[in-house]
Design a protein around this motif. Structure first.
Motif, mmCIF file in Angstrom:
data_model
loop_
_atom_site.group_PDB
_atom_site.id
_atom_site.type_symbol
_atom_site.label_atom_id
_atom_site.label_comp_id
_atom_site.label_asym_id
_atom_site.label_seq_id
_atom_site.Cartn_x
_atom_site.Cartn_y
_atom_site.Cartn_z
ATOM 1 N N ALA A 1 0.833 -1.211 0.000
ATOM 2 C CA ALA A 1 0.000 0.000 0.000
ATOM 3 C C ALA A 1 0.864 1.257 0.000
ATOM 4 C CB ALA A 1 -0.925 -0.008 1.211
ATOM 5 N N SER A 2 0.323 2.294 -0.614
ATOM 6 C CA SER A 2 1.113 3.516 -0.784
ATOM 7 C C SER A 2 0.956 4.485 0.388
ATOM 8 C CB SER A 2 0.703 4.208 -2.078
ATOM 9 O OG SER A 2 -0.664 4.544 -2.010
ATOM 10 N N GLY A 3 0.166 4.127 1.383
ATOM 11 C CA GLY A 3 -0.020 5.043 2.517
ATOM 12 C C GLY A 3 -0.390 4.267 3.753
ATOM 13 N N SER A 4 -0.943 4.946 4.745
ATOM 14 C CA SER A 4 -1.296 4.292 6.002
ATOM 15 C C SER A 4 -2.654 3.607 5.924
ATOM 16 C CB SER A 4 -1.390 5.329 7.124
ATOM 17 O OG SER A 4 -0.290 6.166 7.108
ATOM 18 N N PHE A 5 -3.376 3.884 4.840
ATOM 19 C CA PHE A 5 -4.757 3.406 4.782
ATOM 20 C C PHE A 5 -4.868 2.207 3.852
ATOM 21 C CE2 PHE A 5 -4.739 7.896 5.963
ATOM 22 C CZ PHE A 5 -5.277 7.761 7.238
ATOM 23 N N VAL B 1 -10.778 -5.821 11.282
ATOM 24 C CA VAL B 1 -9.405 -5.948 11.776
ATOM 25 C C VAL B 1 -9.379 -5.838 13.305
ATOM 26 C CG1 VAL B 1 -7.100 -4.908 11.741
ATOM 27 C CG2 VAL B 1 -8.439 -5.048 9.628
ATOM 28 N N ALA B 2 -10.123 -4.876 13.823
ATOM 29 C CA ALA B 2 -10.190 -4.711 15.279
ATOM 30 C C ALA B 2 -10.773 -5.966 15.931
ATOM 31 C CB ALA B 2 -11.042 -3.484 15.620
ATOM 32 N N TYR B 3 -11.765 -6.539 15.292
ATOM 33 C CA TYR B 3 -12.406 -7.766 15.780
ATOM 34 C C TYR B 3 -11.390 -8.903 15.869
ATOM 35 C CZ TYR B 3 -16.896 -10.216 16.471
ATOM 36 O OH TYR B 3 -17.982 -10.893 16.987
ATOM 37 N N LEU B 4 -10.567 -9.024 14.818
ATOM 38 C CA LEU B 4 -9.537 -10.077 14.800
ATOM 39 C C LEU B 4 -8.594 -9.936 15.996
ATOM 40 C CD1 LEU B 4 -8.681 -9.827 10.992
ATOM 41 C CD2 LEU B 4 -9.550 -11.898 12.104
ATOM 42 N N PHE B 5 -8.121 -8.708 16.228
ATOM 43 C CA PHE B 5 -7.183 -8.525 17.348
ATOM 44 C C PHE B 5 -7.902 -8.674 18.689
ATOM 45 C CE2 PHE B 5 -4.581 -6.491 13.961
ATOM 46 C CZ PHE B 5 -3.497 -7.360 14.055
ATOM 47 N N PHE C 1 -10.107 -10.771 19.251
ATOM 48 C CA PHE C 1 -10.217 -12.217 19.460
ATOM 49 C C PHE C 1 -8.847 -12.899 19.487
ATOM 50 C CE2 PHE C 1 -14.663 -11.493 18.982
ATOM 51 C CZ PHE C 1 -15.277 -12.557 19.624
ATOM 52 N N GLY C 2 -7.824 -12.094 19.709
ATOM 53 C CA GLY C 2 -6.529 -12.686 20.040
ATOM 54 C C GLY C 2 -5.527 -12.848 18.916
ATOM 55 N N LEU C 3 -5.808 -12.314 17.719
ATOM 56 C CA LEU C 3 -4.827 -12.445 16.633
ATOM 57 C C LEU C 3 -3.479 -11.862 17.083
ATOM 58 C CD1 LEU C 3 -4.858 -13.444 13.596
ATOM 59 C CD2 LEU C 3 -4.859 -11.023 12.987
ATOM 60 N N CYS C 4 -2.397 -12.528 16.688
ATOM 61 C CA CYS C 4 -1.050 -12.179 17.154
ATOM 62 C C CYS C 4 -0.476 -11.013 16.336
ATOM 63 C CB CYS C 4 -0.169 -13.422 17.009
ATOM 64 S SG CYS C 4 1.566 -13.096 17.308
ATOM 65 N N GLU C 5 -0.181 -9.911 16.999
ATOM 66 C CA GLU C 5 0.329 -8.728 16.291
ATOM 67 C C GLU C 5 1.681 -9.015 15.626
ATOM 68 O OE1 GLU C 5 0.024 -4.848 17.882
ATOM 69 O OE2 GLU C 5 -1.937 -5.175 18.789
ATOM 70 N N GLU C 6 2.505 -9.836 16.273
ATOM 71 C CA GLU C 6 3.835 -10.112 15.714
ATOM 72 C C GLU C 6 3.734 -10.914 14.412
ATOM 73 O OE1 GLU C 6 3.044 -10.505 18.999
ATOM 74 O OE2 GLU C 6 4.103 -8.662 19.520
ATOM 75 N N ARG C 7 2.736 -11.773 14.307
ATOM 76 C CA ARG C 7 2.626 -12.623 13.125
ATOM 77 C C ARG C 7 2.057 -11.860 11.920
ATOM 78 N NH1 ARG C 7 -0.092 -17.382 15.303
ATOM 79 N NH2 ARG C 7 1.718 -17.478 16.655
ATOM 80 N N TYR C 8 1.340 -10.792 12.186
ATOM 81 C CA TYR C 8 0.743 -9.982 11.108
ATOM 82 C C TYR C 8 1.135 -8.521 11.326
ATOM 83 C CZ TYR C 8 -1.859 -14.258 10.306
ATOM 84 O OH TYR C 8 -2.183 -15.566 10.053
ATOM 85 N N PRO C 9 2.412 -8.203 11.086
ATOM 86 C CA PRO C 9 2.908 -6.864 11.457
ATOM 87 C C PRO C 9 2.231 -5.722 10.693
ATOM 88 C CG PRO C 9 4.581 -8.110 10.226
ATOM 89 C CD PRO C 9 3.499 -9.073 10.580
ATOM 90 N N LYS C 10 1.872 -5.937 9.440
ATOM 91 C CA LYS C 10 1.242 -4.857 8.671
ATOM 92 C C LYS C 10 -0.191 -4.617 9.138
ATOM 93 C CE LYS C 10 4.676 -3.735 6.225
ATOM 94 N NZ LYS C 10 5.223 -2.376 6.340
ATOM 95 N N ALA D 1 -1.205 -5.265 12.096
ATOM 96 C CA ALA D 1 -1.070 -4.679 13.441
ATOM 97 C C ALA D 1 -0.743 -3.192 13.355
ATOM 98 C CB ALA D 1 0.001 -5.426 14.225
ATOM 99 N N ALA D 2 0.141 -2.826 12.410
ATOM 100 C CA ALA D 2 0.505 -1.410 12.265
ATOM 101 C C ALA D 2 -0.722 -0.603 11.823
ATOM 102 C CB ALA D 2 1.632 -1.259 11.237
ATOM 103 N N TYR D 3 -1.471 -1.182 10.892
ATOM 104 C CA TYR D 3 -2.703 -0.536 10.413
ATOM 105 C C TYR D 3 -3.680 -0.339 11.578
ATOM 106 C CZ TYR D 3 -7.181 -0.039 7.994
ATOM 107 O OH TYR D 3 -8.412 0.410 7.585
ATOM 108 N N TYR D 4 -3.859 -1.395 12.346
ATOM 109 C CA TYR D 4 -4.773 -1.360 13.488
ATOM 110 C C TYR D 4 -4.351 -0.293 14.496
ATOM 111 C CZ TYR D 4 -6.785 -3.013 17.915
ATOM 112 O OH TYR D 4 -7.426 -3.101 19.120
ATOM 113 N N ASN D 5 -3.072 -0.274 14.820
ATOM 114 C CA ASN D 5 -2.593 0.672 15.838
ATOM 115 C C ASN D 5 -2.616 2.114 15.349
ATOM 116 O OD1 ASN D 5 -2.043 -0.969 18.192
ATOM 117 N ND2 ASN D 5 -0.619 -2.056 16.840
ATOM 118 N N CYS D 6 -2.472 2.287 14.039
ATOM 119 C CA CYS D 6 -2.546 3.630 13.463
ATOM 120 C C CYS D 6 -3.992 4.148 13.506
ATOM 121 C CB CYS D 6 -2.020 3.568 12.033
ATOM 122 S SG CYS D 6 -2.233 5.092 11.110
ATOM 123 N N LEU D 7 -4.922 3.300 13.121
ATOM 124 C CA LEU D 7 -6.305 3.772 13.002
ATOM 125 C C LEU D 7 -7.082 3.784 14.315
ATOM 126 C CD1 LEU D 7 -5.781 3.585 9.902
ATOM 127 C CD2 LEU D 7 -8.247 3.164 9.740
#
Lengths: 225, 225
Positions: free
Chosen positions: B154-158, B175-179, B181-190, B192-198
């Motif tokens: 992706a070309s930006g944060s969105f 995405v928020a629902y996945l996390f 319910f326990g999805l691992c941030e380390e295994r899906y870094p992009k 996770a970054a998207y989630y933490n940004c938004l």
């Protein structure tokens, strides 16, 4: 002429048909059209994968812009060619609200239809249950009755009011699919009237699934529904 | 102020959350908001059924216009309040194509997530199979990797380019629902970054599910995914 557009599609697929009807309604004939055969797994071919990493049909490209999701492609085409051909999203807020509501409810009809028609394809033999088949049947009948009621109360010949709209483009291919799979016209008179009214519309006739022309009623899977 | 609007919603429901984020982004605060409890079956109450014969949340009304389907309600609000608040559909054809593509692909992510999270709720005990659970898990992991790849490129944060759009509104709650319910941030870094940004975006913070605030990580169902 729409020579900068390419559509890869499969005959009889409601999502593919939606995009084809939209292209007709927006006077975008002349696009590069390629019919692929699901049964030969051509939707997993490199030509498709290059446009669509999901390996699904439709796969649609306008110049270098890709929109494979059928509802997305229809919305994109309406937005890009707003003043060309049929206006597919009404301006009037009340009509627009109903249009969006019926458009997206049509996806639920599609899911419930798929739960019935693709049951054996979705679940390997050891996972199939008569109780699930019965529940899927009941759910589809409930859904069909809901739409029969909507059409009963509708103010025109179309699914969301007096004019043809994007809601018809999303809804109609599913309705045609139901009757192709043997749904009884007498039991669902409003759905049947809707189907018979729209099937002669030029955009729909021009894009009628070629495999259905060869074989008008392939199966009677839904005859007792 | 949006006193002519009513939203009936349930905490944590991605479809409800989409409409709430849209209302915030379009500066439509002040609507009549009523949180209902799925666990008390309040989505089947008369108040809901009056607006929504499916007995589902969200149920949304603007004046006498009803749009209960979440994607439909978001598109309706963007169309009716185009020049107010955040512009949610880009004008640029290439950006718009990607926006619609990701918006509708998000529904597939939602389905695959639902196949895993709601498995026991969807199928009675006698119809459950380890083979289906395994297949659903594999399908969700494949889907997650696809999105991880999309975000990588992706070309930006969105999710569909450099600006926040309707695609984010449809995608983020899933995405928020996945996390949640326990999805691992380390295994899906992009992801996770998207989630933490938004998650700190004002519209999203303002509409964060109240039951999640009380109970930030309810379950670890997805921790091994």
């Amino acid at each position: 002429m729409a020579q900068d557009m390419t559509l890869l599609w499969g005959s009889g697929s409601p999502p593919c048909w939606r995009v084809m009807i939209t292209l007709e309604e927006k006077n975008l004939q002349g696009y590069n059209s390629k019919m692929l055969a699901f049964e030969k797994m051509e939707h997993k071919s490199q030509a498709v994968m290059n446009i669509n990493p999901r390996g699904q049909l439709p796969s649609f490209k306008h110049g270098s812009n890709v929109v494979n999701e059928s509802c997305g492609a229809c919305l994109y085409l309406e937005s890009q060619f707003k003043s060309q051909g049929t206006k597919l999203i009404p301006d009037c807020p009340a009509e627009q609200a109903l249009m969006y509501q019926r458009m997206f409810e049509s996806l639920t009809l599609g899911q419930k239809m798929g739960d019935v028609i693709y049951y054996n394809w979705k679940f390997p033999e050891g996972e199939r249950h008569d109780s699930a088949v019965k529940r899927n049947k009941e759910n589809l009948i409930t859904e069909l009755k809901l739409w029969e009621g909507y059409l009963q109360k509708a103010s025109g010949s179309f699914v969301a009011g007096k004019d043809f709209s994007l809601a018809d483009i999303i809804f109609f291919p599913g309705v045609a699919y139901l009757f192709h799979f043997g749904l009884c016209e007498e039991r669902y008179p409003k759905l049947a009237a809707y189907y018979n009214c729209l099937k002669v519309r030029p955009s729909i006739k021009a894009s009628w699934p070629p495999t259905w022309l060869e074989n008008p009623k392939a199966q009677d899977m839904l005859k007792d529904f």
